[in-house]
Design a protein around this motif. Structure first.
Motif, PDB file in Angstrom:
ATOM      1  N   GLU A  55       0.834  -1.204   0.000  1.00 33.89           N
ATOM      2  CA  GLU A  55       0.000   0.000   0.000  1.00 33.89           C
ATOM      3  C   GLU A  55       0.874   1.262   0.000  1.00 33.89           C
ATOM      4  O   GLU A  55       0.629   2.209  -0.741  1.00 33.89           O
ATOM      5  CB  GLU A  55      -0.919  -0.009   1.230  1.00 33.89           C
ATOM      6  N   ARG A  56       1.943   1.219   0.807  1.00 35.86           N
ATOM      7  CA  ARG A  56       2.836   2.378   0.910  1.00 35.86           C
ATOM      8  C   ARG A  56       3.549   2.624  -0.435  1.00 35.86           C
ATOM      9  O   ARG A  56       3.649   3.745  -0.911  1.00 35.86           O
ATOM     10  CB  ARG A  56       3.851   2.126   2.026  1.00 35.86           C
ATOM     11  N   ILE A  57       4.028   1.534  -1.042  1.00 33.23           N
ATOM     12  CA  ILE A  57       4.822   1.691  -2.271  1.00 33.23           C
ATOM     13  C   ILE A  57       3.940   2.054  -3.470  1.00 33.23           C
ATOM     14  O   ILE A  57       4.254   2.951  -4.239  1.00 33.23           O
ATOM     15  CB  ILE A  57       5.645   0.401  -2.542  1.00 33.23           C
ATOM     16  N   PHE A  58       2.807   1.334  -3.611  1.00 32.46           N
ATOM     17  CA  PHE A  58       1.987   1.534  -4.821  1.00 32.46           C
ATOM     18  C   PHE A  58       0.871   2.569  -4.637  1.00 32.46           C
ATOM     19  O   PHE A  58       0.331   3.083  -5.609  1.00 32.46           O
ATOM     20  CB  PHE A  58       1.373   0.210  -5.273  1.00 32.46           C
ATOM     21  N   GLY A  59       0.474   2.785  -3.378  1.00 38.05           N
ATOM     22  CA  GLY A  59      -0.543   3.796  -3.121  1.00 38.05           C
ATOM     23  C   GLY A  59      -1.983   3.280  -3.122  1.00 38.05           C
ATOM     24  O   GLY A  59      -2.908   4.033  -2.846  1.00 38.05           O
ATOM     25  N   GLU A  64      -8.962  -1.371  -2.635  1.00 39.42           N
ATOM     26  CA  GLU A  64      -8.958  -0.851  -4.000  1.00 39.42           C
ATOM     27  C   GLU A  64      -8.377  -1.835  -5.007  1.00 39.42           C
ATOM     28  O   GLU A  64      -8.743  -1.818  -6.175  1.00 39.42           O
ATOM     29  CB  GLU A  64      -8.094   0.434  -4.072  1.00 39.42           C
ATOM     30  N   ILE A  65      -7.459  -2.686  -4.552  1.00 34.62           N
ATOM     31  CA  ILE A  65      -6.687  -3.438  -5.547  1.00 34.62           C
ATOM     32  C   ILE A  65      -6.968  -4.939  -5.543  1.00 34.62           C
ATOM     33  O   ILE A  65      -6.849  -5.603  -6.580  1.00 34.62           O
ATOM     34  CB  ILE A  65      -5.162  -3.152  -5.360  1.00 34.62           C
ATOM     35  N   ILE A  66      -7.326  -5.491  -4.370  1.00 39.63           N
ATOM     36  CA  ILE A  66      -7.526  -6.948  -4.324  1.00 39.63           C
ATOM     37  C   ILE A  66      -8.693  -7.315  -5.236  1.00 39.63           C
ATOM     38  O   ILE A  66      -9.717  -6.630  -5.264  1.00 39.63           O
ATOM     39  CB  ILE A  66      -7.738  -7.425  -2.870  1.00 39.63           C
ATOM     40  N   GLY A  67      -8.511  -8.367  -6.032  1.00 38.55           N
ATOM     41  CA  GLY A  67      -9.530  -8.782  -6.984  1.00 38.55           C
ATOM     42  C   GLY A  67      -9.281  -8.196  -8.366  1.00 38.55           C
ATOM     43  O   GLY A  67      -9.889  -8.607  -9.345  1.00 38.55           O
ATOM     44  N   GLU A  93       8.999 -22.517 -11.705  1.00 35.38           N
ATOM     45  CA  GLU A  93      10.242 -21.746 -11.546  1.00 35.38           C
ATOM     46  C   GLU A  93      10.041 -20.571 -10.608  1.00 35.38           C
ATOM     47  O   GLU A  93       8.958 -20.008 -10.531  1.00 35.38           O
ATOM     48  CB  GLU A  93      10.658 -21.152 -12.904  1.00 35.38           C
ATOM     49  N   ARG A  94      11.131 -20.169  -9.978  1.00 31.97           N
ATOM     50  CA  ARG A  94      11.130 -18.994  -9.113  1.00 31.97           C
ATOM     51  C   ARG A  94      11.914 -17.893  -9.839  1.00 31.97           C
ATOM     52  O   ARG A  94      12.918 -18.170 -10.490  1.00 31.97           O
ATOM     53  CB  ARG A  94      11.833 -19.406  -7.822  1.00 31.97           C
ATOM     54  N   ILE A  95      11.445 -16.684  -9.735  1.00 29.37           N
ATOM     55  CA  ILE A  95      12.132 -15.585 -10.418  1.00 29.37           C
ATOM     56  C   ILE A  95      12.742 -14.695  -9.350  1.00 29.37           C
ATOM     57  O   ILE A  95      12.029 -14.182  -8.476  1.00 29.37           O
ATOM     58  CB  ILE A  95      11.136 -14.777 -11.285  1.00 29.37           C
ATOM     59  N   GLU A  96      14.059 -14.545  -9.407  1.00 24.52           N
ATOM     60  CA  GLU A  96      14.708 -13.812  -8.319  1.00 24.52           C
ATOM     61  C   GLU A  96      15.296 -12.497  -8.762  1.00 24.52           C
ATOM     62  O   GLU A  96      15.922 -12.413  -9.811  1.00 24.52           O
ATOM     63  CB  GLU A  96      15.827 -14.673  -7.726  1.00 24.52           C
ATOM     64  N   HIS A  97      15.118 -11.504  -7.946  1.00 31.06           N
ATOM     65  CA  HIS A  97      15.736 -10.182  -8.135  1.00 31.06           C
ATOM     66  C   HIS A  97      15.612  -9.670  -9.559  1.00 31.06           C
ATOM     67  O   HIS A  97      16.583  -9.273 -10.184  1.00 31.06           O
ATOM     68  CB  HIS A  97      17.209 -10.208  -7.717  1.00 31.06           C
ATOM     69  N   PHE A  98      14.404  -9.746 -10.062  1.00 31.17           N
ATOM     70  CA  PHE A  98      14.129  -9.267 -11.412  1.00 31.17           C
ATOM     71  C   PHE A  98      13.895  -7.760 -11.320  1.00 31.17           C
ATOM     72  O   PHE A  98      12.947  -7.312 -10.685  1.00 31.17           O
ATOM     73  CB  PHE A  98      12.895 -10.026 -11.920  1.00 31.17           C
ATOM     74  N   GLU A  99      14.801  -6.996 -11.911  1.00 33.10           N
ATOM     75  CA  GLU A  99      14.701  -5.534 -11.779  1.00 33.10           C
ATOM     76  C   GLU A  99      13.875  -4.980 -12.932  1.00 33.10           C
ATOM     77  O   GLU A  99      14.184  -5.195 -14.094  1.00 33.10           O
ATOM     78  CB  GLU A  99      16.095  -4.895 -11.729  1.00 33.10           C
ATOM     79  N   THR A 100      12.783  -4.307 -12.575  1.00 28.91           N
ATOM     80  CA  THR A 100      11.878  -3.824 -13.607  1.00 28.91           C
ATOM     81  C   THR A 100      11.177  -2.556 -13.137  1.00 28.91           C
ATOM     82  O   THR A 100      11.483  -2.029 -12.066  1.00 28.91           O
ATOM     83  CB  THR A 100      10.873  -4.934 -13.989  1.00 28.91           C
ATOM     84  N   THR A 101      10.245  -2.120 -13.939  1.00 27.69           N
ATOM     85  CA  THR A 101       9.524  -0.890 -13.605  1.00 27.69           C
ATOM     86  C   THR A 101       8.052  -1.204 -13.420  1.00 27.69           C
ATOM     87  O   THR A 101       7.484  -1.986 -14.188  1.00 27.69           O
ATOM     88  CB  THR A 101       9.700   0.125 -14.758  1.00 27.69           C
ATOM     89  N   ARG A 102       7.447  -0.630 -12.394  1.00 32.57           N
ATOM     90  CA  ARG A 102       6.012  -0.759 -12.183  1.00 32.57           C
ATOM     91  C   ARG A 102       5.442   0.634 -11.994  1.00 32.57           C
ATOM     92  O   ARG A 102       6.188   1.593 -11.832  1.00 32.57           O
ATOM     93  CB  ARG A 102       5.731  -1.655 -10.960  1.00 32.57           C
ATOM     94  N   VAL A 103       4.099   0.677 -11.997  1.00 29.56           N
ATOM     95  CA  VAL A 103       3.507   2.004 -11.919  1.00 29.56           C
ATOM     96  C   VAL A 103       2.616   2.122 -10.677  1.00 29.56           C
ATOM     97  O   VAL A 103       1.855   1.211 -10.367  1.00 29.56           O
ATOM     98  CB  VAL A 103       2.770   2.339 -13.249  1.00 29.56           C
ATOM     99  N   ALA A 104       2.773   3.219  -9.953  1.00 26.44           N
ATOM    100  CA  ALA A 104       1.993   3.441  -8.741  1.00 26.44           C
ATOM    101  C   ALA A 104       0.635   4.031  -9.109  1.00 26.44           C
ATOM    102  O   ALA A 104       0.400   4.433 -10.250  1.00 26.44           O
ATOM    103  CB  ALA A 104       2.740   4.393  -7.814  1.00 26.44           C
TER     104      ALA A 104
END
Ligand SMILES: Nc1ncnc2c1ncn2[C@@H]1O[C@H](COP(=O)(O)OP(=O)(O)OP(=O)(O)O)[C@@H](O)[C@H]1O
Ligand SMILES: [Mg+2]
Length: 388
Positions: A55-59, A64-67, A93-104
């Motif tokens: 909640e803090r990171i994405f806002g 609002e977001i679940i579902g 498979e597990r995906i580790e430390h994948f550096e990417t961009t997301r939007v808040a």
């Protein structure tokens, strides 16, 4: 936005280890107090749980977001990533430390490091995923600034070299024009042209010095005591020396002032001190001495700068005065000693080095000899446009 997933565990969405309600509550508390966003989703990409850090990171609040689809958090141009992620998760498979961009929620783009693990049901079938997202925006910004700073520093040093090269011929042209103006056969009109030409060259020289950031003194040399100059340099590096745990020992014998290009010799000694600091990351001793050499009136001064640093191996010792030779990778440009030698030679002096890399006894000593008779006193710029 409604939440239609009453049956799902809001905190983690994962089948919890056996251990009853107390263990569940403990795990839920851990998830809630995490600094990283912890999100779970099913294999359709529907968000099932959302902790406080998410909640803090994405806002978005959980309500609002679940579902909703995880795609809500993925920028339009990166939405294909989700397909790849889901395909890999289905394979367990597990995906580790994948550096990417997301939007808040605010639309702000976030740099995140994602670790995504498949979540299995009791029969071992992959039914969803848990995602841990760490906000690395600050780190990214820091790295970006660091790279930028390094580029500026490297460009600056390159520019300094160019400025140095440009200023030599410029100085010569200024002197030639001055001589031409003194010629009795030159009429007033030509004198005026020469005066304007001189003015323009002064301007070029100033631009070169200012924009290229390197002060190659076309100004008048000054008479200045070498030990005082060393003190000025040591003052500038004082905090760094202390911070690096380096003790400075001084041994200044009285010597008369030397006619010098002060800016150049400042650069020379600054680079020697900076190199010594770099060579003693664990601290050590830096001994600086100034002693007159030769009979009275003394021929010149010897400056010795000795560190107890790593030392330089004989193979490398041959190369240290070459332009761009450095062992410091990104941090060094390798023109320090190359320029230093030029400055010393312009003062008709010499620079020598001895170094030892023995485990028991290691360190490097630079010896700079600067003669009093260096031709600079006669070289005073025309018109006396000098400063100290
Ligand atoms: N006091 C010293 N102790 C150990 N190695 C040294 C010392 N002085 C110089 N060196 C070696 O000589 C190399 C060249 O030195 P120089 O000052 O020319 O360049 P630099 O310090 O690497 O980069 P720059 O001065 O341009 O930032 C250094 O990279 C280092 O390997
Ligand atoms: Mg250096």
């Amino acid at each position: 936005m409604t939440q239609d997933n009453e049956s799902k565990d809001k905190s983690s969405g994962q089948p919890l280890p056996e251990g009853g309600p107390q263990a569940n509550a403990l795990l839920a508390a851990i998830v809630e107090s995490s600094d990283d966003a912890i999100i779970s989703k099913d294999l359709d990409g529907t968000i099932m749980s959302w902790n406080a850090a998410a909640e803090r990171i994405f806002g978005y609040t959980p309500e609002e977001i679940i579902g909703h689809s995880i795609l809500t958090l993925i920028p339009a141009d990166l939405q294909d990533e989700e397909k790849t992620i889901i395909a890999r998760l289905r394979n367990g498979e597990r995906i580790e430390h994948f550096e990417t961009t997301r939007v808040a929620k605010s639309g702000k783009l976030l740099s995140l490091s994602l670790t995504i693990s498949p979540v299995r049901d009791a029969s071992g079938k992959v039914v969803g995923a848990s995602k841990i997202a760490r906000d690395i925006s600050e780190r990214r910004e820091f790295e970006r600034r660091l790279v930028e700073t390094e580029k500026i520093v490297a460009t600056g040093r390159m520019a300094a070299t160019i400025a140095h090269e440009i200023n030599n011929p410029l100085e010569a042209v200024v002197n030639l024009i001055y001589l031409a103006r003194l010629s009795p056969t030159v009429n007033d009109q030509v004198k005026e042209y020469l005066r304007l030409a001189e003015q323009e060259i002064e301007r070029v020289s100033l631009i070169a010095r200012q924009t290229l950031g390197y002060f190659r003194e076309t100004a008048m040399p000054v008479d200045f005591p070498v030990s005082v100059l060393l003190e000025e340099v040591l003052t500038v590096y004082g905090a760094k020396l202390a911070y690096s745990g380096i003790d400075v020992h001084r041994d200044y014998h009285p010597s008369r002032p030397l006619t010098m290009r002060k800016g150049e010799l400042t650069q020379l000694f600054s680079n020697l001190v900076a190199n010594a600091i770099d060579a003693m990351p664990q601290g050590g001793d830096l001994s600086v001495s100034v002693e007159p050499e030769g009979e009275s009136p003394a021929e010149g001064v010897n400056v010795l700068m000795a560190d107890t640093g790593t030392g330089i191996s004989p193979e490398l010792l041959e190369k240290i005065f070459e332009p761009f030779f450095t062992t410091k990778e990104q941090r060094g440009t390798g023109i320090g000693l190359w320029l230093s030698r030029q400055f010393v030679e312009e003062h008709r002096g010499s620079i020598a080095v001895v170094s030892n890399t023995d485990a028991e006894d290691h360190g490097t000593t630079f010896r700079i000899f600067l003669p009093y008779e260096n031709g600079l006193a006669q070289n005073v710029a025309p018109g006396g446009r000098g400063n100290a």
